[in-house]
Design an enzyme around this catalytic site. Structure first.
Site, short mmCIF file in Angstrom:
data_model
loop_
_atom_site.label_atom_id
_atom_site.label_comp_id
_atom_site.label_asym_id
_atom_site.label_seq_id
_atom_site.Cartn_x
_atom_site.Cartn_y
_atom_site.Cartn_z
N SER A 144 -27.58 -1.60 -17.34
CA SER A 144 -26.82 -2.66 -17.99
C SER A 144 -27.66 -3.31 -19.07
O SER A 144 -28.90 -3.35 -19.00
CB SER A 144 -26.41 -3.73 -16.96
OG SER A 144 -25.81 -4.84 -17.59
N TYR A 157 -27.57 -10.75 -10.59
CA TYR A 157 -27.06 -9.46 -11.07
C TYR A 157 -28.04 -8.85 -12.07
O TYR A 157 -28.36 -7.65 -11.99
CB TYR A 157 -25.69 -9.65 -11.72
CG TYR A 157 -25.20 -8.41 -12.44
CD1 TYR A 157 -24.73 -7.32 -11.72
CD2 TYR A 157 -25.23 -8.32 -13.83
CE1 TYR A 157 -24.30 -6.17 -12.37
CE2 TYR A 157 -24.79 -7.18 -14.49
CZ TYR A 157 -24.33 -6.10 -13.75
OH TYR A 157 -23.91 -4.97 -14.41
#
Length: 246
Positions: A144, A157
């Protein structure tokens, strides 16, 4: 077809029931791979498998899997190898996101995220490496943008994706000499239902064309999976105006 780049190869995709995982399954099937679909929702996986068979005449295998469960993951890899005889590609895609700040996140929420985004990736990678070593295969991690830059609004996250990225590149150094390729694909916002369980999803937040589509990420994953001699170490995918405000 014999001239398909992944003809005769077997790919396992985690989180294959929707979003990037579903799009990746289509891209790999289009390129000739046998595709094993892993996620918790068996009914949805069967629907995806039917689509792959209808659109690409692909061989498929549905393997209901909870990546948070070590035995479930190991059983999935064993089932895939038993059914198809080999494993050439693992796509570590399963993941979830929460947006709470550190002080607002409950322990059970933290543990669920880390068990999914970190432990699940470890379990799948560990189980797959011996088989990928046999085939000179490709190990692809869906990272990500959050694993490269500070992420003030969902730091847990982000930390899980920093771990994925660091783990992947360390594994790359560990198994590269054995002929296993390792790639990290880092999307930013992707227009999927990701995050829907905990608030507004990206599909709800962005209109078509505003951010990356799952099919674009899937193409990057398929590109990495098709490498036979080289490793595509890292691919970043984000909208073209991502840095316009910096």
């Amino acid at each position: 077809m014999a001239d398909d780049p992944l003809d005769g190869k077997t790919a396992l995709v985690t989180g294959a029931s929707s979003g990037i995982g579903e799009a990746t399954a289509h891209a790999l099937a289009r390129d000739g791979a046998r595709v094993a679909l892993a996620a918790r929702r068996e009914k949805v996986l069967n629907e995806v498998a039917n689509d792959l068979e209808r659109e690409w005449d692909a061989e498929t295998l549905v393997v209901p899997t909870n990546v948070r469960d070590e035995d479930s993951v190991e059983g999935t890899v064993e089932t895939v190898v038993s059914e198809f005889g080999q494993l050439d590609v693992l796509v570590n895609n399963a993941g979830l996101a929460r947006g709470e700040s550190v002080e607002d996140m409950r322990t059970e929420q933290y543990e669920t995220m880390m068990e999914t985004n970190v432990d699940g990736v470890f379990y799948a990678t560990r189980a797959a490496i011996p088989h990928l070593r046999e085939t000179g295969g490709n190990l692809v991690f869906v990272g990500s943008f959050a694993g490269q830059y500070p992420r003030p609004f969902n730091p847990i996250y982000a930390a899980s994706k920093w771990w994925v990225r660091g783990f992947a590149h360390s594994v790359e150094g560990n198994v590269g000499a054995d002929g296993v390729a390792v790639t990290v694909v880092n999307p930013s916002e992707v227009r999927t239902d990701f995050g829907a369980a905990y608030g507004e999803s990206f599909a709800e937040r962005f209109d078509e064309g505003e951010v990356t589509e799952p099919e674009e990420v899937a193409e990057a994953i398929a590109f990495a999976a098709k490498q036979e001699k080289s490793t595509v170490s890292e691919l970043d995918i984000y909208r073209r105006d991502k840095f316009s405000g910096f």
